[in-house]
Design a protein around this motif. Structure first.
Motif, PDB file in Angstrom:
ATOM      1  N   VAL A  42      31.871  -6.802  18.566  1.00  0.00           N
ATOM      2  CA  VAL A  42      32.432  -5.777  17.677  1.00  0.00           C
ATOM      3  C   VAL A  42      31.276  -4.958  17.118  1.00  0.00           C
ATOM      4  N   ARG A  43      31.331  -3.661  17.319  1.00  0.00           N
ATOM      5  CA  ARG A  43      30.345  -2.768  16.707  1.00  0.00           C
ATOM      6  C   ARG A  43      31.087  -1.669  15.955  1.00  0.00           C
ATOM      7  N   ILE A  44      30.424  -1.075  15.024  1.00  0.00           N
ATOM      8  CA  ILE A  44      31.052  -0.083  14.151  1.00  0.00           C
ATOM      9  C   ILE A  44      30.519   1.301  14.481  1.00  0.00           C
ATOM     10  N   GLU A  45      31.430   2.231  14.784  1.00  0.00           N
ATOM     11  CA  GLU A  45      31.059   3.614  15.105  1.00  0.00           C
ATOM     12  C   GLU A  45      31.324   4.471  13.865  1.00  0.00           C
ATOM     13  N   ASP A  46      30.304   4.583  13.017  1.00  0.00           N
ATOM     14  CA  ASP A  46      30.478   5.173  11.689  1.00  0.00           C
ATOM     15  C   ASP A  46      29.825   6.539  11.537  1.00  0.00           C
ATOM     16  N   ALA A 200      26.841   8.809  21.800  1.00  0.00           N
ATOM     17  CA  ALA A 200      26.468   7.540  21.160  1.00  0.00           C
ATOM     18  C   ALA A 200      27.096   6.350  21.874  1.00  0.00           C
ATOM     19  N   VAL A 201      28.352   6.494  22.280  1.00  0.00           N
ATOM     20  CA  VAL A 201      29.063   5.358  22.872  1.00  0.00           C
ATOM     21  C   VAL A 201      28.448   4.946  24.207  1.00  0.00           C
ATOM     22  N   ASP A 205      26.908   1.244  24.731  1.00  0.00           N
ATOM     23  CA  ASP A 205      27.408   0.371  25.795  1.00  0.00           C
ATOM     24  C   ASP A 205      26.267  -0.084  26.705  1.00  0.00           C
ATOM     25  N   TYR A 206      25.354   0.825  26.986  1.00  0.00           N
ATOM     26  CA  TYR A 206      24.205   0.477  27.841  1.00  0.00           C
ATOM     27  C   TYR A 206      23.285  -0.514  27.126  1.00  0.00           C
ATOM     28  N   ASP A 207      22.954  -0.208  25.883  1.00  0.00           N
ATOM     29  CA  ASP A 207      22.028  -1.066  25.132  1.00  0.00           C
ATOM     30  C   ASP A 207      22.596  -2.472  24.940  1.00  0.00           C
TER      31      ASP A 207
END
Length: 482
Positions: A42-46, A200-201, A205-207
């Protein structure tokens, strides 16, 4: 199948509270990861800072935990792939945007909002799809440097390749192909240095070494842009598989909308009235996916063992609230009595002293009926606290019949002959009334229910006799016989 470890993710923006659509997306990503022995992140796209709401991040994470959708990495339990929140990665996004500039794959755009809006209006007027006209792509290096020195506001755009097709094999929809002639040069970095979502996404996703992305079909239009960005950055060596889930529709056949106020759409709504989390996840899993075994009541482990893409439907998924109630009721029925009492008591608003020595029995009486814990308050009130004073006109007519008088007078005599009513002797009481009155069926049970709870229907007779008690029933009989 590749030996690469499966890593899926759920990446909400904290711009609102945990919606059922987001919950389904998170659940499907979790189920596939667990099915493959992989990891769920889970990551937050803020980065949409103006729309972020206070408590939005906690709403997402707390409700995921309540639903028992266990994440392997997040801001609460970070691993080696962080940061897990976009505003902590701004330098990384800027670095890669500048790399694309140097390689000639991106360019500065100095067009104002007013210029872009005029261009858009003109395209629409001519029945064309609005696209950026690449005016700034053709600026000379000298012109660019002059504008930069003057401090003119600018964004960075990706230069989409001309005359090629962007293709991918969608996990749900099959082969997809979008010609680049249908795309515009997207902004990847805004004038304030904040990355655009699609830029950013791709980097995140790559990182984070994400392998599979399951998301709503509203993201279909984003996918060709993300693939184009990924290719420009040279990230295509690690291919991500995309899958786009169907929309969720309401009872009118329209896409589930937050404007539909008749349907609860936030997980918190269900949590607050006492739905069981296992029932909610079971229901959400069936929104667009079906079990090979055709079972509908399944544990999380059972679902994850069966979960795969071949049983995900392309057709819209109907949010059937009646089905949710049925599933939840099935879970309550299966609960251990002690677990049930512990869970339900947190939602009870009825004073237990109204039922001395019988309150647990009152709660257990409705265990086969309830779909959510708060529902028990209405059931107790309607069944045991309504009294006999306000009988419907149909039931008043019943009290005037000869069989009613015969039944309740016999009932009164039997009660006077016996001691206190217990669950063990309640059946004996009913059988004696039946034998002594010669009545059966509705003519036996309806009068007994009327003088006990004032209702035509209700829980089984043994339970209501025990809970209401001898003294109250005799008082009711005297009142109704008058």
């Amino acid at each position: 199948m590749s030996t690469q470890k499966i890593r899926t993710r759920y990446a909400p923006s904290p711009t609102g509270f945990f919606h059922v659509g987001g919950a389904r997306t998170a659940l499907f990503n979790y189920l596939y990861a667990k099915h493959c022995g992989g990891e769920f992140i889970v990551r937050i796209e803020d980065t949409d800072t103006e729309r972020n709401v206070e408590g939005g991040i906690d709403s997402q994470l707390n409700n995921l935990e309540w639903l028992k959708i266990k994440y392997d990495e997040s801001i609460r339990n970070p691993g080696k792939y962080g940061p897990y929140i976009q505003t902590q990665k701004l330098e990384r996004y800027k670095e890669l945007a500048n790399k694309l500039l140097k390689e000639g794959k991106a360019y500065y755009c100095f067009c104002t909002k007013e210029e872009l809006e005029l261009e858009r209006e003109l395209a629409l007027k001519n029945n064309q799809t609005p696209k950026y006209n690449r005016k700034c792509l053709y600026l000379t290096e000298q012109e660019i440097q002059k504008k930069l020195k003057q401090g003119i506001a600018h964004v960075i755009r990706l230069k989409i390749q001309d005359n090629v097709n962007i293709e991918w094999d969608d996990l749900v929809r099959g082969h997809m192909c979008v010609p680049t002639s249908a795309l515009t040069d997207p902004v990847i970095l805004k004038s304030n240095g904040i990355p655009m979502y699609n830029f950013a996404v791709v980097i995140d996703d790559y990182d984070m070494e994400i392998t599979h992305v399951l998301r709503g079909e509203e993201h279909l239009s984003n996918t060709p842009y993300q693939i184009a960005i990924k290719q420009a950055l040279g990230f295509d060596t690690k291919e991500i598989k995309y899958g786009h889930l169907s929309i969720i529709i309401d009872e009118t056949g329209k896409k589930l909308s937050k404007r539909n106020k008749t349907l609860k759409q936030f997980i918190e709504d269900y949590k607050s009235i006492g739905f069981l989390p296992e029932a909610i996840t079971n229901f959400l899993a069936l929104l667009g996916w079906s079990s090979k075994s055709n079972h509908e009541i399944m544990t999380m482990d059972e679902i994850s063992k069966e979960f795969d893409f071949d049983k995900i439907s392309k057709a819209p998924a109907f949010f059937d609230f009646k089905k949710m109630l049925w599933i939840s009721n099935s879970y309550f029925k299966k609960m251990d009595d002690n677990q049930y009492l512990y869970f339900v008591k947190k939602f009870v608003k009825i004073d237990p002293s109204l039922f001395p020595n019988h309150f647990d029995n009152v709660l257990l009486t409705f265990k086969p009926q309830i779909s959510y814990a708060e529902e028990i308050n209405g059931l107790i009130t309607d069944t045991f606290l309504g009294g006999i004073e306000n009988l419907s006109s149909d039931l008043v007519e019943v009290t005037k019949t000869s069989y009613f008088k015969t039944c309740v007078e016999t009932f009164k005599n039997v009660l006077n002959e016996m001691g206190e009513i217990t669950f063990e002797n309640a059946s004996e009481i009913v059988n004696k009334v039946k034998t002594n009155s010669g009545l059966k069926g509705k003519e036996l049970y309806l009068p007994m229910r009327l003088v006990t709870i004032g209702k035509e229907h209700g829980p089984e007779m043994n339970k209501i006799l025990t809970i209401v008690g001898k003294e109250k029933i005799l008082s009711n009989i005297d009142k109704l016989l008058k």
